[in-house]
Design an enzyme around this catalytic site. Sequence first.
Site, PDB file in Angstrom:
ATOM      1  N   TYR A 186       0.861  -1.185   0.000  1.00  0.00           N
ATOM      2  CA  TYR A 186       0.000   0.000   0.000  1.00  0.00           C
ATOM      3  C   TYR A 186       0.902   1.241   0.000  1.00  0.00           C
ATOM      4  CZ  TYR A 186      -3.647   3.153   1.653  1.00  0.00           C
ATOM      5  OH  TYR A 186      -4.520   4.197   1.782  1.00  0.00           O
ATOM      6  N   VAL A 188       1.708   3.978   1.587  1.00  0.00           N
ATOM      7  CA  VAL A 188       2.540   4.519   2.676  1.00  0.00           C
ATOM      8  C   VAL A 188       3.391   3.471   3.390  1.00  0.00           C
ATOM      9  CG1 VAL A 188       1.038   6.503   3.082  1.00  0.00           C
ATOM     10  CG2 VAL A 188       0.711   4.414   4.436  1.00  0.00           C
ATOM     11  N   LYS A 189       3.385   2.238   2.934  1.00  0.00           N
ATOM     12  CA  LYS A 189       4.223   1.203   3.573  1.00  0.00           C
ATOM     13  C   LYS A 189       5.685   1.364   3.110  1.00  0.00           C
ATOM     14  CE  LYS A 189       0.474  -0.165   5.471  1.00  0.00           C
ATOM     15  NZ  LYS A 189      -0.338  -1.331   5.662  1.00  0.00           N
ATOM     16  N   HIS A 190       6.561   0.477   3.537  1.00  0.00           N
ATOM     17  CA  HIS A 190       7.996   0.672   3.253  1.00  0.00           C
ATOM     18  C   HIS A 190       8.308   0.726   1.759  1.00  0.00           C
ATOM     19  CE1 HIS A 190       8.241  -0.613   7.461  1.00  0.00           C
ATOM     20  NE2 HIS A 190       9.427  -0.046   7.486  1.00  0.00           N
TER      21      HIS A 190
END
Length: 402
Positions: A186, A188-190
């Site tokens: 997604y 905003v994940k790493h």
Amino acid sequence: MNEKIQKKTKILPFGKPIISETVVEKIADVLRSGQLVHGKKTQAFEEAFAMMIGARYAVSVSSCTAGLHLALMALDIGPGDRVAVPSMTHVSTAHVVELVGGTPVFIDCDATSGNMSVSDLRDKARGLKACIAMHYIGLPADMDGISRLAQEFDFAVIEDVATALGATYGGKNVGKLARCGVFSFYPVKHMTTIEGGMVTTDDPALADTIRKTRAFGYDKALGERALPGQYGVDALGLNYRMSEIEAVIGLAQLEQVAEFLQIRARNWKILHDVLSGLKYIRCLPDHLGKAQGSYYCMNVIVQSSRPRMRDLIGQQLKARGIGYSLHYPGPVPLFAYYQGKYHYTPTHFPVACDLADRTLSLPVGPHLQEADMEYLGMCVRAIVEDIAGSASHGENIVSLDV
Ligand SMILES: *Cc1c(COP(=O)(O)O)cnc(C)c1O
């Protein structure tokens, strides 16, 4: 806050994916090729991801939620089965248990880390069929403790690695610490593929079942059919595939992810330095025992008996254009869906409730420069001191440092 500070406001979002310009060309190439699913990009992304984690297999999926759902199906979790999940997690971790007809057994938090409490898990371990261990904001859960209970009580363990890519436990990568690990891409994940996820496992049968179930339960994958369209269906399945566009973005992100992780660690440390010694807040640890976290965000815990001090800080951050988040806005069992169905009260999850009231997640993503982190830290300091300074006399503000 005074006007001078207001004027200097820069907008610092909580998360902002970094997509290299070269990807735009690669996406165009995929679009022009006409091969939008089932192609070489997805396969290449899976192979490269498995290599990075050190897992034998990586199966791409349309989201982490899809991957968790498939993992439970593949482990034959169904109606009536009890599955332990943390109380402080994304609702996805519990929803997938409901989706297969199982019963989520919510475990309270460990106060030091925010992760699943192994002692509460022990109390609720009898009759479990599985446990989804989630690594809270990037810090691996106590996997030794969880694995010991899994052996003693004979249940399967799945890792929800959505916010912990790059973290390690005893030197081993997360995603390799249980039967399978499920990642999220997604935005905003790493790292991101827009929407997307990956299941990693060393178990060939589990990988096969997940691959098959993500594509309708076909008995032959596209490349295995003697003639076009010739397949049978011998299992129930879904459509949880990743597209070639997402895979090509993922491949490009893999080239940058090591750098992203370094910047996150650097940003966290800058913020930690600026905030150190500040009364009224404490930071959750970035490492603990065998666990080394991967800096999804900086979770600060507001140490004040003043009601809603956390929300006052949040309002001021918002006014200054600083993005923050809550991990999580409440314990999952107290969200209306679960509360209404299982009749939980805050007394069932005292640590999670306390954490949910006091937590505030500050950004450390690779979209932020060193100067941004210093500015952000100074803003937080000023806001906290301002609010605390205006606090009524005699208020009990406690300061704890971990
Ligand atoms: C983001 C997140 C999910 C859901 O991931 P999707 O890819 O959006 O389905 C699941 N679990 C945790 C812990 C998350 O943070």
